[in-house]
Design a protein around this motif. Sequence first.
Motif, short mmCIF file in Angstrom:
data_model
loop_
_atom_site.label_atom_id
_atom_site.label_comp_id
_atom_site.label_asym_id
_atom_site.label_seq_id
_atom_site.Cartn_x
_atom_site.Cartn_y
_atom_site.Cartn_z
N THR A 236 -2.35 30.41 -4.65
CA THR A 236 -1.83 29.67 -3.51
C THR A 236 -2.93 28.93 -2.79
N VAL A 237 -4.07 29.60 -2.68
CA VAL A 237 -5.19 28.98 -1.98
C VAL A 237 -5.63 27.72 -2.71
N ALA A 238 -5.73 27.83 -4.04
CA ALA A 238 -6.15 26.67 -4.82
C ALA A 238 -5.15 25.54 -4.68
N LEU A 239 -3.87 25.89 -4.68
CA LEU A 239 -2.87 24.85 -4.58
C LEU A 239 -2.88 24.22 -3.20
N LEU A 240 -3.16 25.02 -2.21
CA LEU A 240 -3.29 24.45 -0.86
C LEU A 240 -4.44 23.44 -0.85
N LEU A 241 -5.50 23.80 -1.57
CA LEU A 241 -6.64 22.88 -1.64
C LEU A 241 -6.24 21.59 -2.34
N ILE A 242 -5.47 21.74 -3.41
CA ILE A 242 -5.01 20.54 -4.11
C ILE A 242 -4.18 19.68 -3.18
N ALA B 296 6.02 23.09 -9.85
CA ALA B 296 6.45 24.38 -10.38
C ALA B 296 6.15 25.51 -9.41
N HIS B 297 5.34 25.20 -8.42
CA HIS B 297 4.93 26.24 -7.48
C HIS B 297 5.99 26.52 -6.42
N ARG B 298 7.08 25.73 -6.48
CA ARG B 298 8.12 25.91 -5.47
C ARG B 298 8.73 27.31 -5.52
N PHE B 299 9.50 27.64 -4.53
CA PHE B 299 10.28 28.88 -4.48
C PHE B 299 9.39 30.10 -4.65
N GLY B 300 8.20 30.03 -4.11
CA GLY B 300 7.35 31.22 -4.09
C GLY B 300 6.85 31.66 -5.44
N SER C 86 0.84 -1.21 0.00
CA SER C 86 0.00 0.00 0.00
C SER C 86 0.87 1.25 0.00
N LEU C 87 2.06 1.12 0.57
CA LEU C 87 2.97 2.26 0.60
C LEU C 87 3.31 2.70 -0.81
N LEU C 88 3.46 1.70 -1.71
CA LEU C 88 3.77 2.03 -3.11
C LEU C 88 2.66 2.86 -3.72
N GLU C 89 1.43 2.45 -3.48
CA GLU C 89 0.33 3.20 -4.10
C GLU C 89 0.22 4.59 -3.47
N VAL C 90 0.54 4.68 -2.19
CA VAL C 90 0.55 6.00 -1.56
C VAL C 90 1.59 6.89 -2.24
N LEU C 91 2.76 6.29 -2.50
CA LEU C 91 3.83 7.03 -3.19
C LEU C 91 3.35 7.49 -4.57
N PHE C 92 2.66 6.58 -5.24
CA PHE C 92 2.16 6.87 -6.59
C PHE C 92 1.22 8.08 -6.56
N VAL C 93 0.29 8.04 -5.64
CA VAL C 93 -0.68 9.14 -5.54
C VAL C 93 0.03 10.43 -5.15
N GLY C 94 0.91 10.32 -4.15
CA GLY C 94 1.63 11.51 -3.69
C GLY C 94 2.45 12.12 -4.81
N ALA C 95 3.14 11.25 -5.57
CA ALA C 95 4.00 11.75 -6.65
C ALA C 95 3.17 12.44 -7.72
N ALA C 96 2.03 11.85 -8.04
CA ALA C 96 1.19 12.44 -9.08
C ALA C 96 0.80 13.87 -8.71
N PHE C 97 0.44 14.05 -7.47
CA PHE C 97 0.02 15.39 -7.06
C PHE C 97 1.21 16.33 -6.91
N ALA C 98 2.33 15.79 -6.43
CA ALA C 98 3.51 16.62 -6.27
C ALA C 98 3.97 17.13 -7.63
N GLU C 99 3.88 16.23 -8.63
CA GLU C 99 4.32 16.62 -9.97
C GLU C 99 3.47 17.77 -10.51
N LEU C 100 2.20 17.76 -10.10
CA LEU C 100 1.30 18.81 -10.57
C LEU C 100 1.72 20.19 -10.04
N VAL C 101 2.16 20.22 -8.81
CA VAL C 101 2.39 21.52 -8.18
C VAL C 101 3.86 21.82 -7.99
#
Lengths: 340, 727
Positions: free
Chosen positions: B171-177, B147-151, B130-145
């Motif tokens: 920022t608010v929308a990304l926090l929601l994501i 570019a939002h790094r560094f302010g 299950s950890l793998l699938e958690v990583l998969f989901v987390g990575a998918a969302f991290a990849e989306l945002v």
Amino acid sequence: MDTQGTIPTGSIGKPAGLAEAQKTLTTLTARTRAVIVGRDDVIELVLIALVADGHVLLEDYPGSGKTTLARSLGDSLRVVASGPIAAFRRIQFTPDLLPSDVTGSSVFELDGNRFTFRPGPIFAHIVLADEINRTSPKVQSAMLEAMAEKQVTVDNETHKLDELFFVIATQNPLDVMGTYPLPSPQLDRFLFKIEMKHIARDAELEVLTHYPKPSLQMGDTMPKVSREELIHTRRVIREGVHIAPAIREALVDLARALRSDERVLQGASTRSLVLMLPALQARALMQGRDYVSPDDIERLAPHVFGHRIECTPGVVDKNEVIAASLRPCLERLSKLSLSR
Amino acid sequence: MTDEARRASYASLGAFIAPLIYGLSAGVFFYPFSELSVAGAALGFACVGALLAIPLARTRLRTPVIALLGVLGVLAAGGLHGTLDDALWFSRVFGPAQALLLANLIGASVASLACSTSLRTLALRRRIFSLLEVLFVGAAFAELVVAHRFGAINRPFELADSIIAQGGDPTVALLLIGALSGALVITLLLQERSFWRSLLHLTLALCLLLLVFSSTRLLGLPSPPAGASGLGLRPNDKPSQNEQNAHGQQKPKDGKSDNERLEFRDNYDSQGRQVPLAVVLLHDDYSAPTGMYYFRQTAFSQYNGKRLVSATLGGVDTDIAPAFVTQDTQLTPVPNVNGERVQLDTTVALLADHTRPFALESAERISPLRNPDSSRFRRVYRVTSSALSTKPSTFVGRPVGDRAWSPEVLAHYTDAPKDPRYKKLADEILGSMRPELAADPAARALAVSFWLSREGTYSLKSGHAQAEDPTADFLFGDRIGYCVHFAHAAVYLMRTMGVPARVGAGYVVDEAARQGGSSILLTGANSHAWPEFYVDGVGWVIDDVSPARSLDAAPPPPDPDLQRLLGEMARGLKPMPAGSERPLEPILASVRAFRDALVRGVGLLAFLLLALLYLIKLWRRVAPVFAGSSLSRVGYRAELDRLAEVSLHRGFGETREAFAARVAREAPSFRRLTERHLAVAFSAQGAVDPEELRGLRRKVARELRGGVSWQRRWLGALVPWSWLRSK
């Protein structure tokens, strides 16, 4: 019962007959209450059973007044002195008791050179069968035949008991060493099983207050009830107290609900429902009503079904099982009164 | 758990939430790359794959084989996509645009299917996967945002643009994501056998994240993580472990806060160099003579035997604002005898905390401003600067130092290390100059920076921090260092030549970076330290060293969109896009219309319901007046309603007699009424005497008036649904 009837049935209107029956009940209640303090609920149930032609099993501790209760009932009856049947007898059941000790036996009579039947203590109107679970099944079965058939058989000869035959049996729920517990078919012979609780503090105090004066004499000044009056009362109640079809439906529904409850191994029998009807009528009249109401069912159901159903192991509170089945039936009855 | 039991549980309802999460993750993963249809296909196939996993997990297929098949499937998808993309026949058949889209579709679908089927099967077989699938989901969302790094609040464009277009804050929308992805991950982790328990956990997780989100709204956004460390510009600027070990015994004796100091670091932390720290608005057009805007925050002028620290001597460095001001504050006036300086107003909005205000050199007046967006900006202030309009070289021939300075102040600014090598090097530099210039102090200072620019090599990685005198180690060693080294070296050399000099620290921005706009974005990469010398009648003149060689790559130029966006925010304007394109407007409008209709409909419905309830209540009360043969029933019902109003109602399974006995305290006559009612219902006799019934009802009403407080009765009368409880 057909032979009885000092007061012809046809000659009185229903209200008058019911009023008289109610008076009889009131007399009995008053006499018994005067003697037994703090047991009004038990007195009510015992009288209902008496009037409904049933028997009661008291589950009780020694010294809680059951003999006094039975004797006061016996004393309330005005008995023809010459008759062979006593108003009240008490049988103390022991393991070595024999059936003939209860029923009586045939004795060889030197005069007539023949056997004659000497009736046993069971030939009485009101019999207190004390600690019925202490005697052998043989004696129990003789006792129970008498209760069910109102007759005893000795030496292949059947002897009728009186029409007014009422057994108050007792057993101690805790002291079970060396006892023969009554099996459920035999328990079924009893209309009610009444579990007596210890009486309230005030009532107990009142018992002690009356100490020097034997309590049994307290009701002596009150009027008695004749056997004929009691039997007449039975008939009047049976015919005069109305049982609405909805009440009968509720009884059947209740029995069915009990049988389908998964906590119940063996449900209530049809016979128990039939036996319950006169009890309901008697209770209604004791409450001053000429019809059976849902309240009567609620009052009597635990005592009628409590010893008849068998629950799965682990079920502690049978009354709760019964109440669970009872509630929807009562709710339907209550709704019915508004929707009609 | 036995194998059988586990297999049986595969089909539990809880397992059906996972496909939704998979689908969402796959859609999110492919959304930034390609067309919406591709993301949709990925979503669908991921769902299907996760559903396929349920029967697949029951088969005898070995777990490693499934994992291998998954990897192979993803590789095949990549290969297929590449092949189709390159294949000539493919684009001939479908046309170039269609071919590209199709290739994307096929690749994304196959990859999603393979990935989700194998991952889900593994997770079903063994809980550890299950950890793998958690990583998969987390990575998918991290990849989306990512570019939002560094302010970079304007990134990723595909999300942020539409939000900015609506006047919202990305920022608010990304926090929601982020909250959504967190919730999905938690759901995966908490996968239960029971569907309802899973649903409950999901709801709880969403509530928790909502809480976090709302508190973020309240407490403001988190401070940028790093940037401008080591120059003493920002608070909580902890010295590195390395530095602490080397100089642990040397507590700063300047009495200033511990973090406000220049540090020599072997490995200057380049983390967070893109983090926006502040945005500066120019109120007037100003072109710096050197092509660089210098924002001075602090200055280091006192030599403590090892390096330059903040001055403890009174009357020096008076042009540095000591702290953030709470009211309009006039600093020491900057001398401007020959008009070489021009007055210029700027507004500074700080995105990160700073130890003291910085300003375009040289600040004369600082006044605080109202913060237009307190969740984004830490502080906003306005500065009036007296900026140089001529190059440092024009000061050749002018005297250095101030005539008004006391000898102590002059000594303070010319205090240099006693190391003879500095003198030797200074003489060497002087020797290389033309004799007529060598005598001129301003020319000497310029020569120093020129020499260092030529000889030094810029790198954030150097090896001087451990040395007794890092500057000497740098200057007389490999001459590889960063701004702190260069500034120190320059100042030491200038001072050795008798030129009053100091190190200034702050930010420097190339004029080109503002791209003609009026906002200047300052990031961690702009933090800088430089040498400056004092010219009489002009003040401090920045004479920066710009090394000719650099070992490091130049920092990326600031994002012009972000610069403009933040500038507008600092002005208090809601960011608006150019043009009137508002893609979400129809959706929002329909949502608003739906909401309005909903509110109106619900309101009307509620009103109708209320009216209906009151009508029924009223009818039940007055019905006995019109009742004929059913009087016993209707009249009794009316009294039951009356009792229900004062919250006396029969319980379930309670008989009417028992209820009547219960309320006998409030209404004793109700018992008799109940008897009459039941007699009609259950006895053979027909109706009841209407007069008796009316009398009983009146009695009950009277008793209730006496037995129940009037507040309770009136409140009960107002409750429209009281009759629902009477039965």
